[in-house]
Design a protein around this motif. Structure first.
Motif, PDB file in Angstrom:
ATOM      1  N   CYS A  28      24.309  14.572  43.456  1.00  0.00           N
ATOM      2  CA  CYS A  28      24.164  15.777  42.628  1.00  0.00           C
ATOM      3  C   CYS A  28      23.587  16.941  43.445  1.00  0.00           C
ATOM      4  CB  CYS A  28      23.296  15.475  41.417  1.00  0.00           C
ATOM      5  SG  CYS A  28      23.095  16.910  40.354  1.00  0.00           S
ATOM      6  N   CYS A  31      19.959  17.747  41.537  1.00  0.00           N
ATOM      7  CA  CYS A  31      18.776  16.872  41.463  1.00  0.00           C
ATOM      8  C   CYS A  31      18.848  15.711  42.453  1.00  0.00           C
ATOM      9  CB  CYS A  31      18.615  16.345  40.042  1.00  0.00           C
ATOM     10  SG  CYS A  31      19.848  15.098  39.612  1.00  0.00           S
ATOM     11  N   CYS A  42      25.581  15.264  38.754  1.00  0.00           N
ATOM     12  CA  CYS A  42      25.408  14.163  37.793  1.00  0.00           C
ATOM     13  C   CYS A  42      25.700  14.688  36.386  1.00  0.00           C
ATOM     14  CB  CYS A  42      23.994  13.571  37.900  1.00  0.00           C
ATOM     15  SG  CYS A  42      22.704  14.621  37.240  1.00  0.00           S
ATOM     16  N   CYS A  45      22.950  16.910  34.589  1.00  0.00           N
ATOM     17  CA  CYS A  45      22.887  18.276  35.144  1.00  0.00           C
ATOM     18  C   CYS A  45      24.114  19.081  34.708  1.00  0.00           C
ATOM     19  CB  CYS A  45      22.776  18.267  36.662  1.00  0.00           C
ATOM     20  SG  CYS A  45      21.135  17.824  37.243  1.00  0.00           S
TER      21      CYS A  45
HETATM   22 ZN   LIG Z   1      21.723  16.074  38.674  1.00  0.00          ZN
END
Ligand SMILES: [Zn+2]
Ligand SMILES: [Zn+2]
Length: 243
Positions: A28, A31, A42, A45
């Motif tokens: 991601c 994050c 992800c 997110c």
């Molecule tokens: Zn993420």
């Protein structure tokens, strides 16, 4: 026959391993958690990104009063027919676009264009897709400094996704001042006559690709140029729209 079976099993295993590696490799961009299959973002997110939902049906300006059109579009209809923008220009989209644009983080461009293309596809589900994709050009001097044109990068991805030709049919004939610090009137005079055509768009529905749409001055000028050259309609495909 046994050899063929063994060979096809080996190929199958190699493909699975490559897919597994690709899956593990996706991470991601926000994050650092594992990404989704083939996407460096992800799901949590992705769901947190600021979606543009209520907006002017003509220019996609965010509206919070359930009206169909903004005051500006009611006063004078823009040259373009439609704007597709999946996100509001807010954190973290604003920062992601900056990282893509100014730090050349291509993985971010890939993630954003991948999701945007799927949004555009669902917006056109029962409508005619554009015949041509034309990126907003940078003046050669700015492109030399930045090293690439972010809109062309996005346009190339959409071209591949939709199998629609991407053409650099718009050219900046002069450098223009950065629009951010200018008033609406200054923006208009700054962009007046900034583009020229270098290709045939007669009879074509054209999608103009830009990264962010702010007041719409740049895409309006580009649209006028394309319509004057015979394009039947101009749609704007951008990533984000400012309020
Ligand atoms: Zn993420
Ligand atoms: Zn509007």
């Amino acid at each position: 026959m046994i050899m063929v079976n063994r060979f096809s099993r080996l190929i199958g295993t190699l493909i699975d391993r490559a897919a597994a590696l690709q899956h593990i490799a996706s991470q991601c961009i926000l994050c650092a958690a594992p990404g989704q299959k083939g996407l460096d973002l992800c799901l949590p997110c992705q769901l947190d990104l600021p979606a543009l939902t209520q907006c002017c049906q003509q220019c996609a300006l965010p509206l919070f009063d359930h009206k169909a059109y903004c005051g500006q579009c009611l006063l004078s209809t823009p040259a373009y027919q439609r704007v597709e923008a999946p996100w509001l220009y807010q954190p973290p989209i604003a920062q992601l676009i900056s990282r893509f644009k100014y730090s050349r983080q291509y993985s971010i461009g890939k993630v954003l264009s991948n999701i945007a293309a799927r949004r555009y596809a669902s917006a056109y589900i029962d409508q005619k897709l554009p015949d041509l994709i034309v990126p907003i050009p940078l003046h050669w001097s700015r492109q030399t400094i930045r090293g690439f044109n972010q809109s062309e990068h996005l346009a190339r991805y959409y071209s591949h996704h939709f199998n629609i030709p991407m053409k650099r049919f718009l050219k900046r004939c002069r450098p223009t001042a950065a629009q951010q610090m200018l008033t609406a009137d200054q923006r208009r005079s700054n962009m007046k006559g900034a583009f020229q055509m270098c290709g045939d768009v007669a009879g074509k529905l054209v999608a103009v690709v830009d990264d962010v749409m702010t007041t719409g001055t740049t895409v309006s000028e580009a649209s006028q140029c394309l319509l004057k050259a015979g394009a039947t309609e101009v749609h704007i495909w951008c990533l984000a729209r400012t309020e």
